[in-house]
Motif scaffolding. Structure first.
Motif, PDB file in Angstrom:
ATOM      1  N   ASN A 203       0.864  -1.185   0.000  1.00 61.77           N
ATOM      2  CA  ASN A 203       0.000   0.000   0.000  1.00 61.77           C
ATOM      3  C   ASN A 203       0.894   1.226   0.000  1.00 61.77           C
ATOM      4  O   ASN A 203       1.487   1.570   1.030  1.00 61.77           O
ATOM      5  CB  ASN A 203      -0.914  -0.009   1.225  1.00 61.77           C
ATOM      6  CG  ASN A 203      -1.979   1.072   1.156  1.00 61.77           C
ATOM      7  OD1 ASN A 203      -1.795   2.110   0.520  1.00 61.77           O
ATOM      8  ND2 ASN A 203      -3.093   0.848   1.813  1.00 61.77           N
ATOM      9  N   GLU A 214       6.248   2.392   2.117  1.00 60.96           N
ATOM     10  CA  GLU A 214       5.032   1.602   1.970  1.00 60.96           C
ATOM     11  C   GLU A 214       4.939   0.629   3.139  1.00 60.96           C
ATOM     12  O   GLU A 214       5.893   0.452   3.910  1.00 60.96           O
ATOM     13  CB  GLU A 214       5.056   0.816   0.650  1.00 60.96           C
ATOM     14  CG  GLU A 214       5.421   1.635  -0.576  1.00 60.96           C
ATOM     15  CD  GLU A 214       5.914   0.764  -1.717  1.00 60.96           C
ATOM     16  OE1 GLU A 214       5.505  -0.411  -1.787  1.00 60.96           O
ATOM     17  OE2 GLU A 214       6.738   1.239  -2.514  1.00 60.96           O
ATOM     18  N   PRO A 240      -6.020  -4.132   4.724  1.00 64.72           N
ATOM     19  CA  PRO A 240      -5.784  -2.687   4.645  1.00 64.72           C
ATOM     20  C   PRO A 240      -6.457  -1.957   5.799  1.00 64.72           C
ATOM     21  O   PRO A 240      -7.497  -2.386   6.297  1.00 64.72           O
ATOM     22  CB  PRO A 240      -6.382  -2.301   3.289  1.00 64.72           C
ATOM     23  CG  PRO A 240      -7.386  -3.365   2.995  1.00 64.72           C
ATOM     24  CD  PRO A 240      -6.850  -4.621   3.599  1.00 64.72           C
ATOM     25  N   GLN A 249      -7.187   4.850  -0.682  1.00 69.64           N
ATOM     26  CA  GLN A 249      -5.813   4.374  -0.770  1.00 69.64           C
ATOM     27  C   GLN A 249      -5.733   3.244  -1.783  1.00 69.64           C
ATOM     28  O   GLN A 249      -6.702   2.530  -2.008  1.00 69.64           O
ATOM     29  CB  GLN A 249      -5.314   3.884   0.595  1.00 69.64           C
ATOM     30  CG  GLN A 249      -5.154   4.975   1.627  1.00 69.64           C
ATOM     31  CD  GLN A 249      -4.569   4.464   2.927  1.00 69.64           C
ATOM     32  OE1 GLN A 249      -4.462   3.262   3.154  1.00 69.64           O
ATOM     33  NE2 GLN A 249      -4.175   5.382   3.800  1.00 69.64           N
ATOM     34  N   ARG A 250      -4.544   3.101  -2.389  1.00 68.61           N
ATOM     35  CA  ARG A 250      -4.345   2.073  -3.417  1.00 68.61           C
ATOM     36  C   ARG A 250      -3.685   0.841  -2.800  1.00 68.61           C
ATOM     37  O   ARG A 250      -2.706   0.953  -2.072  1.00 68.61           O
ATOM     38  CB  ARG A 250      -3.454   2.621  -4.535  1.00 68.61           C
ATOM     39  CG  ARG A 250      -4.026   3.819  -5.256  1.00 68.61           C
ATOM     40  CD  ARG A 250      -2.955   4.555  -6.020  1.00 68.61           C
ATOM     41  NE  ARG A 250      -1.965   5.112  -5.101  1.00 68.61           N
ATOM     42  CZ  ARG A 250      -0.861   5.728  -5.497  1.00 68.61           C
ATOM     43  NH1 ARG A 250      -0.598   5.868  -6.781  1.00 68.61           N
ATOM     44  NH2 ARG A 250      -0.006   6.221  -4.609  1.00 68.61           N
ATOM     45  N   PHE A 251      -4.244  -0.305  -3.093  1.00 71.67           N
ATOM     46  CA  PHE A 251      -3.716  -1.590  -2.631  1.00 71.67           C
ATOM     47  C   PHE A 251      -3.265  -2.339  -3.877  1.00 71.67           C
ATOM     48  O   PHE A 251      -4.090  -2.715  -4.709  1.00 71.67           O
ATOM     49  CB  PHE A 251      -4.795  -2.360  -1.867  1.00 71.67           C
ATOM     50  CG  PHE A 251      -4.265  -3.440  -0.985  1.00 71.67           C
ATOM     51  CD1 PHE A 251      -3.998  -3.209   0.353  1.00 71.67           C
ATOM     52  CD2 PHE A 251      -4.027  -4.713  -1.487  1.00 71.67           C
ATOM     53  CE1 PHE A 251      -3.510  -4.214   1.174  1.00 71.67           C
ATOM     54  CE2 PHE A 251      -3.543  -5.720  -0.682  1.00 71.67           C
ATOM     55  CZ  PHE A 251      -3.278  -5.470   0.659  1.00 71.67           C
TER      56      PHE A 251
END
Length: 414
Positions: A203, A214, A240, A249-251
């Motif tokens: 993430n 990260e 997450p 948020q980007r996973f």
């Protein structure tokens, strides 16, 4: 004599300049101010000159597998063979004319995976800044399709595709992941022998202490022939945990093709440190630079996630942390110097704008309590608010009273 002639000539030229009008550039009868469009520079050109970059350092590098193109003769031959087979099938023509022909979506998906899927996914990942935040100026075209699904309940599977939204409650358990590890990413055909793969889930937006760091949420290495269950788990899966107020948020899942079996024991996380976020700190850029001779990125998938109420319990009971809550710190509004008599502005609104908002709220509350009986409650609203005249009041106060009766305007903000 020569000096006097030169002096006379100079004076004559100066007088001619004073008498001759300046020639101004015009277009369709309008005078063009400043430099003409052919000479003047746009804002973009001026910014490029001010912020020059070295193309040697900014040129993007492809770190993925290349794609071998099929010869054009084979492409046309396969296409013509397919067309001839379709034309020779009379049943297909009958179904097409009667609008009864069904299309096999599995075949469509298979054809899409073999042709343009990787390029489309690369464009989407660029749009979300995946490559820039993970690999800097590098990128790759995902050659190996990933099938990743979260099991929300017994009958519901939520797939991961192209940045879709998945809640933390739905992603609390490790997903079901499948990919074909027997396919050669370059040729797209089955290969002989064993192959090993590495799966990393990170993430890039979750770290509390650094923008370039990260959290690694899942790390499985030495996956034999695409069987994730038989891989070596370096870091167990952690769901997450986007804080409240941060937004999405980007996973990201990245699949690497190994040249050989590798030893990642130095990065293995013990079970006792399962929720130790400091030891889960990770950088994809550094990881790839360290192992770039032995691994090549081949697959990519990602989704977006944001806060939900289940994370309150997760922070307290799993992470043993106080739940963080973020709020945007709005700058104070700009106020020009106060005027003695502002024109075309409501008197009360202009005065309140230059006062402390807490004092304004206090006065509003005092007026409300003055009209509220301690036992009977507030006064009953007027049945017909606009039918009652307001006399002997200035215009700004009449407007304020009318809005208060109709329950519109600032009364709803306090």
């Amino acid at each position: 004599m020569a000096f006097s002639n030169l002096l006379i000539k100079t004076q004559l030229q100066q007088s001619l300049r004073q008498q001759t009008p300046l020639v101004l550039a015009t277009r369709q009868g309008h005078t063009i101010r400043g430099k003409p469009p052919g000479v003047a520079k746009t804002l973009e050109q001026r910014l490029q000159e001010e912020n020059k970059v070295d193309p040697e350092l900014t040129t993007r590098v492809n770190i993925g597998f290349p794609k071998l193109k099929q010869p054009r003769s084979e492409v046309f031959r396969d296409r013509w063979t397919h067309i001839k087979g379709q034309r020779a099938n009379s049943e297909l023509e009958k179904k097409a004319r009667s609008q009864q022909m069904l299309i096999d979506l599995n075949e469509v998906n298979k054809d899409y995976n073999e042709t343009t899927r990787g390029y489309d996914l690369r464009i989407i990942a660029d749009h979300y800044g995946i490559f820039q935040d993970l690999f800097g100026t590098a990128y790759f075209v995902p050659r190996v399709p990933l099938s990743i699904q979260y099991q929300a309940d017994k009958d519901t599977l939520i797939p991961v595709y192209n940045g879709n939204i998945i809640k933390p409650l739905e992603a609390r358990k490790a997903p079901l992941m499948q990919f074909d590890g027997s396919i050669d990413p370059i040729t797209g055909k089955a290969r002989k022998g064993d192959s090993y793969w590495t799966l990393l889930a990170t993430n890039p937006d979750a770290h509390f202490n650094g923008d370039d760091k990260e959290y690694v949420h899942w790390f499985v290495s030495n996956i034999p022939n695409g069987d994730v269950q038989k891989g070596e788990v370096i870091v167990n899966y952690l769901a997450p945990f986007p804080p409240k107020g941060i937004g999405y948020q980007r996973f990201v899942f990245v699949l690497y093709k190994q040249n050989k079996k590798l030893d990642f024991s130095s990065m293995k996380l013990a079970d006792a440190d399962y929720v130790n976020l400091e030891k889960r700190t990770f950088r994809t850029y550094d990881f790839y630079r360290q192992y770039q001779d032995d691994i090549t990125p081949a697959g990519l998938a990602f989704y977006q996630t944001d806060y939900d109420k289940s994370l309150s319990k997760f922070y307290h009971e799993v992470l043993n942390l106080k739940e963080p809550i973020f709020e945007y710190d709005f700058p104070e509004p700009y106020l020009a110097d106060q005027k003695f008599f502002p024109l075309r502005q409501a008197f009360n609104l202009y005065m309140d704008r230059h006062r402390d908002i807490k004092q304004v709220n206090k006065e509003f509350l005092e007026r409300k309590l003055a009209k509220t009986h301690p036992f009977d409650g507030p006064e009953k609203p007027l049945l017909y608010p606009n039918a009652h005249p307001i006399k002997n009041k200035p215009s700004w106060l009449r407007t304020e009273i009318r809005k208060e009766r109709l329950k519109i305007g600032r009364i709803n903000d306090y």
